[in-house]
Motif scaffolding. Structure first.
Motif, mmCIF file in Angstrom:
data_model
loop_
_atom_site.group_PDB
_atom_site.id
_atom_site.type_symbol
_atom_site.label_atom_id
_atom_site.label_comp_id
_atom_site.label_asym_id
_atom_site.label_seq_id
_atom_site.Cartn_x
_atom_site.Cartn_y
_atom_site.Cartn_z
ATOM 1 N N ALA A 135 0.116 68.137 52.655
ATOM 2 C CA ALA A 135 -1.114 67.397 52.388
ATOM 3 C C ALA A 135 -0.806 65.951 51.997
ATOM 4 N N PRO A 136 -1.631 65.009 52.448
ATOM 5 C CA PRO A 136 -1.433 63.607 52.063
ATOM 6 C C PRO A 136 -1.855 63.400 50.615
ATOM 7 N N MET A 137 -0.999 62.812 49.803
ATOM 8 C CA MET A 137 -1.292 62.649 48.382
ATOM 9 C C MET A 137 -1.203 61.181 47.987
ATOM 10 N N PHE A 138 -2.257 60.705 47.366
ATOM 11 C CA PHE A 138 -2.344 59.293 47.035
ATOM 12 C C PHE A 138 -1.253 58.883 46.051
ATOM 13 N N LEU A 139 -0.546 57.801 46.385
ATOM 14 C CA LEU A 139 0.550 57.234 45.600
ATOM 15 C C LEU A 139 1.737 58.182 45.466
ATOM 16 N N THR A 161 0.499 69.964 46.046
ATOM 17 C CA THR A 161 1.094 69.853 44.713
ATOM 18 C C THR A 161 2.575 70.218 44.693
ATOM 19 N N ARG A 162 2.975 71.249 45.448
ATOM 20 C CA ARG A 162 4.384 71.654 45.409
ATOM 21 C C ARG A 162 5.307 70.540 45.889
ATOM 22 N N PHE A 163 4.829 69.703 46.816
ATOM 23 C CA PHE A 163 5.666 68.635 47.341
ATOM 24 C C PHE A 163 5.744 67.416 46.415
ATOM 25 N N ILE A 164 4.901 67.379 45.367
ATOM 26 C CA ILE A 164 5.036 66.293 44.387
ATOM 27 C C ILE A 164 6.410 66.373 43.736
ATOM 28 N N ASN A 165 6.844 67.597 43.439
ATOM 29 C CA ASN A 165 8.134 67.784 42.758
ATOM 30 C C ASN A 165 9.278 67.936 43.749
ATOM 31 N N THR A 166 9.393 66.944 44.627
ATOM 32 C CA THR A 166 10.551 66.843 45.520
ATOM 33 C C THR A 166 11.213 65.495 45.302
ATOM 34 N N LEU A 167 12.461 65.399 45.710
ATOM 35 C CA LEU A 167 13.212 64.157 45.520
ATOM 36 C C LEU A 167 12.620 63.010 46.333
ATOM 37 N N GLU A 168 12.011 63.332 47.471
ATOM 38 C CA GLU A 168 11.449 62.292 48.336
ATOM 39 C C GLU A 168 10.060 61.824 47.898
ATOM 40 N N ARG A 179 7.086 60.067 45.910
ATOM 41 C CA ARG A 179 6.988 58.767 45.242
ATOM 42 C C ARG A 179 6.341 58.873 43.868
ATOM 43 N N ALA A 180 6.059 60.075 43.416
ATOM 44 C CA ALA A 180 5.485 60.258 42.089
ATOM 45 C C ALA A 180 6.494 59.826 41.023
ATOM 46 N N PRO A 181 6.034 59.180 39.951
ATOM 47 C CA PRO A 181 6.952 58.811 38.862
ATOM 48 C C PRO A 181 7.510 60.053 38.188
ATOM 49 N N GLU A 182 8.628 59.888 37.525
ATOM 50 C CA GLU A 182 9.276 61.030 36.877
ATOM 51 C C GLU A 182 8.368 61.692 35.851
ATOM 52 N N GLY A 183 7.531 60.894 35.187
ATOM 53 C CA GLY A 183 6.614 61.469 34.206
ATOM 54 C C GLY A 183 5.625 62.433 34.837
ATOM 55 N N HIS A 184 5.185 62.114 36.044
ATOM 56 C CA HIS A 184 4.274 62.988 36.784
ATOM 57 C C HIS A 184 4.957 64.311 37.098
ATOM 58 N N LYS A 185 6.192 64.232 37.582
ATOM 59 C CA LYS A 185 6.931 65.439 37.945
ATOM 60 C C LYS A 185 7.223 66.303 36.715
ATOM 61 N N THR A 186 7.589 65.637 35.625
ATOM 62 C CA THR A 186 7.884 66.373 34.389
ATOM 63 C C THR A 186 6.640 67.059 33.857
ATOM 64 N N TRP A 233 -6.068 55.236 39.851
ATOM 65 C CA TRP A 233 -5.079 55.610 40.854
ATOM 66 C C TRP A 233 -3.659 55.658 40.294
ATOM 67 N N GLN A 234 -3.336 54.841 39.301
ATOM 68 C CA GLN A 234 -1.949 54.716 38.892
ATOM 69 C C GLN A 234 -1.605 55.436 37.594
ATOM 70 N N ASP A 235 -2.547 55.554 36.696
ATOM 71 C CA ASP A 235 -2.244 56.110 35.381
ATOM 72 C C ASP A 235 -2.678 57.557 35.224
ATOM 73 N N VAL A 236 -3.530 58.031 36.137
ATOM 74 C CA VAL A 236 -4.020 59.406 36.064
ATOM 75 C C VAL A 236 -3.388 60.198 37.198
ATOM 76 N N TRP A 237 -2.783 61.343 36.870
ATOM 77 C CA TRP A 237 -1.985 62.087 37.843
ATOM 78 C C TRP A 237 -2.704 63.345 38.299
ATOM 79 N N SER A 238 -2.795 63.474 39.604
ATOM 80 C CA SER A 238 -3.471 64.619 40.195
ATOM 81 C C SER A 238 -2.503 65.779 40.411
ATOM 82 N N ALA A 239 -3.050 66.976 40.358
ATOM 83 C CA ALA A 239 -2.299 68.199 40.668
ATOM 84 C C ALA A 239 -3.297 69.341 40.726
#
Length: 321
Positions: free
Chosen positions: A21-25, A208-215, A217-224, A285-291
């Protein structure tokens, strides 16, 4: 093995019935290329590039990388796709569509407005159009626009998500729709992809599962935050973007949102939302993280290659039961 209804152009190009799925930012060329090389349809929102000029450079990068891959390996890459916001407030829609036509983007995913004119232009160069639908009304509008596939975005999906149970949503759409059908919402594992097909979908729509991949572009805080969250930590609200969407509660709190006001209807204006970083409107768009609710099943950060190989193995094992 369940036989999926797929566009003719996609035959023998997928290792597993999955569209990323295409995910913003979050989605970018790195994730799209990695997914397509492994047989998963990689996609990204055109608006992830802040200008149409930058968007064109991404199209060139992806097209060249996949062409080189096919020439060097003799293998077919999965198609890639672009998400276009077709809402009237998006000032870049026409320019970005023209670039998609120029580079013959294999898949266009339209959202917030199914348009027959867009479908016709994509069909002219041999492309495919899918459309997001969170309810039966949206699905019927997509069918009227002659799209090739409907994406059933069910309750619990990330981003602009619906509130309808996936069983009901699939059943309602399949009542009149005989072409490609995708299901999105809480799909993290290979057996869940198989389950989506058993329910009547042809493809799984995995975000959502692809947010936590190395490729990603989500910031580390989003992934954590995803690693630390459960489904209870996801809030469904229209207040951020103007469209009911799922966001992680802690990111809303960190950004200063009033939790009591999150059910207030927002206003859709993509022209305003695309203002430069640093203005108040960019916060959405930048400070609020979707999942989505699928955060509950995500316990690590891996490469796209590792994730897709795991999904393929789980999917094959679930089909053998």
């Amino acid at each position: 093995m369940i036989q999926s209804i797929l566009p003719e152009q996609w035959q023998d190009r997928l290792s597993i019935p999955v569209v990323m799925a295409p995910m913003f930012l979050v989605s970018g060329p790195e994730m799209v290329i990695a997914g397509c090389k492994k047989g998963v349809v990689g996609t990204f929102p055109a608006l992830n590039q802040r200008t149409s000029e930058g968007f064109e450079q991404w199209l060139i990068q992806i097209t060249e990388a996949l062409t080189t891959f096919e020439q060097e390996t003799g293998k077919k890459a999965a198609p890639f796709g672009v998400n276009l916001i077709t809402h009237p407030s998006n000032p870049r829609m026409e320019a970005d569509l023209a670039l998609c036509i120029k580079y013959k983007v294999p898949l266009i995913i339209t959202a917030l407005g199914a348009m027959r004119s867009v479908t016709d232009q994509v069909h002219q160069y041999g492309g495919v159009v899918f459309h997001d639908a969170i309810n039966i009304r949206h699905a019927r509008k997509a069918a009227d626009a002659n799209v090739d596939g409907i994406i059933a975005v069910s309750a619990g999906a990330g981003g602009h998500a619906g509130a309808i149970n996936p069983f009901a949503l699939i059943e309602e759409i399949r009542g009149f729709w005989t072409k490609t059908l995708l299901l999105g919402g809480c799909i993290n594992r290979g057996h869940q992809i198989h389950a989506a097909q058993v329910m009547g979908a042809d493809l799984a729509y995995v975000g959502t599962r692809f947010i936590n991949t190395l490729e990603s572009r989500a910031p580390e805080g989003h992934k954590t935050m995803i690693l630390e969250s459960t489904a209870d930590d996801v809030v469904h609200t229209p207040a951020v973007t103007g469209v009911p969407s799922n966001f992680m509660k802690q990111s809303l709190l960190n950004s200063g949102y009033d939790m009591k006001a999150l059910l207030d209807q927002g206003h859709i204006d993509f022209g305003k939302k695309l203002t430069p970083s640093g203005s108040d409107s960019s916060k959405a768009w930048q400070d609020v993280w979707s999942a989505g609710h699928g955060v509950s099943g995500i316990k690590n950060i891996v490469s796209c290659e590792q994730l897709i190989e795991q999904l393929v193995l789980e999917y094959k094992n679930s089909n053998c039961r």
